[in-house]
Scaffold this motif. Structure first.
Motif, mmCIF file in Angstrom:
data_model
loop_
_atom_site.group_PDB
_atom_site.id
_atom_site.type_symbol
_atom_site.label_atom_id
_atom_site.label_comp_id
_atom_site.label_asym_id
_atom_site.label_seq_id
_atom_site.Cartn_x
_atom_site.Cartn_y
_atom_site.Cartn_z
ATOM 1 N N ARG A 102 38.646 -30.314 11.803
ATOM 2 C CA ARG A 102 38.088 -30.561 13.130
ATOM 3 C C ARG A 102 38.202 -29.366 14.072
ATOM 4 N NH1 ARG A 102 40.446 -36.056 12.940
ATOM 5 N NH2 ARG A 102 38.765 -37.598 13.058
ATOM 6 N N LEU A 103 39.389 -28.747 14.098
ATOM 7 C CA LEU A 103 39.682 -27.828 15.195
ATOM 8 C C LEU A 103 40.116 -26.425 14.791
ATOM 9 C CD1 LEU A 103 41.709 -30.300 17.461
ATOM 10 C CD2 LEU A 103 39.296 -29.670 17.671
ATOM 11 N N VAL A 104 40.362 -26.181 13.510
ATOM 12 C CA VAL A 104 40.950 -24.912 13.111
ATOM 13 C C VAL A 104 40.040 -24.075 12.220
ATOM 14 C CG1 VAL A 104 42.939 -23.858 11.941
ATOM 15 C CG2 VAL A 104 43.261 -25.910 13.332
ATOM 16 N N ARG A 105 39.251 -24.723 11.405
ATOM 17 C CA ARG A 105 38.454 -23.994 10.409
ATOM 18 C C ARG A 105 37.491 -23.015 11.066
ATOM 19 N NH1 ARG A 105 33.547 -25.031 8.052
ATOM 20 N NH2 ARG A 105 33.403 -26.995 9.198
ATOM 21 N N LYS A 106 36.867 -23.425 12.160
ATOM 22 C CA LYS A 106 35.942 -22.554 12.880
ATOM 23 C C LYS A 106 36.411 -22.440 14.330
ATOM 24 C CE LYS A 106 31.505 -22.802 12.010
ATOM 25 N NZ LYS A 106 31.293 -21.581 11.232
ATOM 26 N N PRO A 107 37.342 -21.526 14.603
ATOM 27 C CA PRO A 107 37.921 -21.420 15.950
ATOM 28 C C PRO A 107 36.900 -21.010 16.995
ATOM 29 C CG PRO A 107 38.573 -19.545 14.612
ATOM 30 C CD PRO A 107 37.881 -20.505 13.689
ATOM 31 N N ASP A 314 30.014 -32.164 2.227
ATOM 32 C CA ASP A 314 29.725 -30.729 2.274
ATOM 33 C C ASP A 314 28.358 -30.475 2.897
ATOM 34 O OD1 ASP A 314 31.729 -28.891 1.333
ATOM 35 O OD2 ASP A 314 31.505 -29.704 -0.682
ATOM 36 N N VAL A 315 27.379 -31.248 2.477
ATOM 37 C CA VAL A 315 26.026 -31.099 3.019
ATOM 38 C C VAL A 315 26.023 -31.358 4.522
ATOM 39 C CG1 VAL A 315 23.683 -32.057 2.998
ATOM 40 C CG2 VAL A 315 24.891 -31.665 0.837
ATOM 41 N N ALA A 316 26.702 -32.424 4.935
ATOM 42 C CA ALA A 316 26.733 -32.782 6.347
ATOM 43 C C ALA A 316 27.446 -31.710 7.171
ATOM 44 C CB ALA A 316 27.425 -34.131 6.521
ATOM 45 N N PHE A 320 25.864 -29.379 10.158
ATOM 46 C CA PHE A 320 26.410 -29.291 11.510
ATOM 47 C C PHE A 320 26.731 -27.847 11.881
ATOM 48 C CE2 PHE A 320 30.043 -29.152 14.405
ATOM 49 C CZ PHE A 320 29.552 -29.894 15.467
ATOM 50 N N ASP A 321 27.358 -27.129 10.940
ATOM 51 C CA ASP A 321 27.750 -25.744 11.210
ATOM 52 C C ASP A 321 26.556 -24.854 11.523
ATOM 53 O OD1 ASP A 321 30.381 -26.399 10.819
ATOM 54 O OD2 ASP A 321 30.532 -25.517 8.810
ATOM 55 N N ASN A 326 18.700 -32.001 10.673
ATOM 56 C CA ASN A 326 19.065 -33.239 9.985
ATOM 57 C C ASN A 326 20.569 -33.480 9.964
ATOM 58 O OD1 ASN A 326 19.795 -31.178 8.230
ATOM 59 N ND2 ASN A 326 19.349 -32.410 6.390
ATOM 60 N N ALA A 327 21.323 -32.810 10.846
ATOM 61 C CA ALA A 327 22.785 -32.912 10.817
ATOM 62 C C ALA A 327 23.269 -34.338 11.030
ATOM 63 C CB ALA A 327 23.393 -31.988 11.870
ATOM 64 N N ALA A 328 22.681 -35.047 11.977
ATOM 65 C CA ALA A 328 23.115 -36.426 12.256
ATOM 66 C C ALA A 328 22.826 -37.330 11.059
ATOM 67 C CB ALA A 328 22.418 -36.951 13.500
#
Length: 410
Positions: A102-107, A314-316, A320-321, A326-328
């Motif tokens: 949620r909070l660390v992978r992509k600071p 992974d796809v979702a 989002f990233d 189609n993220a939602a």
């Protein structure tokens, strides 16, 4: 007496070794004595220290940040194996990986980058979100509070329950609300003044997870340590709990594998059999063969559905990233498959935990074997968000196209 956690000392610049030989060695060390630990209630601080030193908690961090750059599917394949080695240890790490996701992978800022460096160095993050008060259905606003201290920072007060893994952790993520009712999360060192960890979990299964109480009494929190909910960050993202839900199901799939391991070893080790058995050699007994075959098939099915749902996640996550249109939709698909996976994996693991006793007879129920831990642990994990609610929402979607709830346990 509880042994305090040790601060990680490895450098994030060291290569993260996650190749099969290193991983196999780590899993073997964790599996050694897992049954006795659970039977005698020996808290697995040593196993968690092994994970710190291996920096397994950095699997999902990018390689450039000191991680392994693993996909979600790769991670969950490891979680299944870890659940097979020791379901308690796997469960202890569930909140860590959820927070990292949620909070660390992509600071997004310097504070997040500090958290990322800590995880890359081996730090483990626990969680404190659940409260025992009975809120209005659908209300997720915490009773725990962030109160402004008049100097731009906050004081944190409240009590949390089911703080799985926090006793073993270096940091804890806590959910609270400010005076306006806006919810947010802060990641704090567990040794900060005012934080008290209580090992009072007494569940029938997952006995070593320290899923106990955490008190926060006038804990000083810097403003930059708080991430308030938003539609594009943390707990504000729709289906932000899907990862954590599937993580539990992956542990259940690991328990199914452990049940198969113990069932085959038990039959192979038997020197006697039932007086009415169709064959004197247990491994040649067609009834025992059939039972082991059922356990094996269930374990395969559980693992397969978890990894299929992980691929959808992974796809979702990638959608989002990258800000894909189609993220939602992809997030809903991942949540739907994760719910279906839970229904299948829970059923097979719980059933397999019972079938184990059909290949061993009454002697398999002796406390020294601790074979009952598989059923108890799978049953306990399954009780996190009962399958009945999942099945109902799946049915609503299939019949009427009703989307799954975007918050809570989906």
């Amino acid at each position: 007496m509880n042994r305090p956690v040790t601060s990680p000392s490895l450098s994030a610049s060291q290569p993260l070794k996650t190749e099969p030989p290193e991983l196999e060695a780590l899993l073997e060390q964790i599996a050694e004595g897992a049954s006795a630990r659970e039977r005698d209630r020996v808290l697995p601080f040593d196993a968690i220290d092994l994970i710190r030193r291996a920096r397994l908690g950095a699997l999902r961090l990018p390689v450039a940040a000191g991680g392994a750059g693993s996909s979600i599917r790769d991670l969950f394949a490891v979680v299944i194996r870890l659940g097979e080695a020791d379901a308690n240890v796997a469960h202890i790490l569930r909140n860590h990986f959820s927070v990292v996701e949620r909070l660390v992978r992509k600071p997004r800022d310097d504070q997040s980058r500090d958290w990322q460096r800590a995880v890359a160095g081996g730090a483990i993050i626990g969680l404190a979100t659940t409260e025992l008060e009975s809120p209005r259905v659908g209300n997720v606003t915490p009773g725990t509070t962030f109160t402004p201290d008049g100097n731009g920072d906050y004081l944190l007060n409240g009590t949390k329950y089911y703080s799985t893994g926090t006793l073993y952790s270096d940091y804890v993520l806590v959910r609270a609300a400010d005076p306006s009712g806006t919810s947010g999360a802060a990641i704090l060192p567990v040794k900060r003044d005012g934080i008290e960890l209580v090992d009072d979990w007494d569940g029938l299964g997952q006995r070593l997870t320290a899923t106990g109480t955490t008190h926060f009494r006038n804990v000083k929190v810097k403003r930059q340590e708080i991430v308030f909910d938003a539609p594009d960050v943390g707990y504000g993202i729709p289906y932000s709990n899907t990862f954590a839900q599937l993580f539990l199901t992956a542990i259940v799939a690991g328990i199914a594998r452990a049940t198969l391991r113990d069932a085959t070893a038990l039959v192979r080790s038997r020197k006697r059999t039932f007086y009415y058995a169709p064959n004197e050699v247990p491994t040649d007994d067609p009834l025992l063969q059939q039972t082991v075959g059922q356990i094996a098939s269930g374990a395969f099915a559980a693992e397969t559905v978890v990894l299929a749902a992980a691929e959808a996640l992974d796809v979702a996550t990638n959608a989002f990233d990258t800000g894909a249109a189609n993220a939602a939709e992809a997030a809903h698909t991942a949540a739907l498959l994760s719910a279906k996976a839970k229904f299948i994996a829970d059923d097979f693991a719980i059933r397999g935990g019972s079938l184990l006793f059909d290949v061993g007879g009454a002697s398999a129920t002796k406390k020294v074997t601790n074979f009952d831990r598989h059923w108890r642990n799978a049953r306990t994990l399954s009780s996190h968000n009962p399958t009945t609610y999942k099945a109902r929402s799946i049915g609503q979607y299939e019949l009427n196209g009703t989307p799954l709830p975007a918050k809570g346990f989906f």
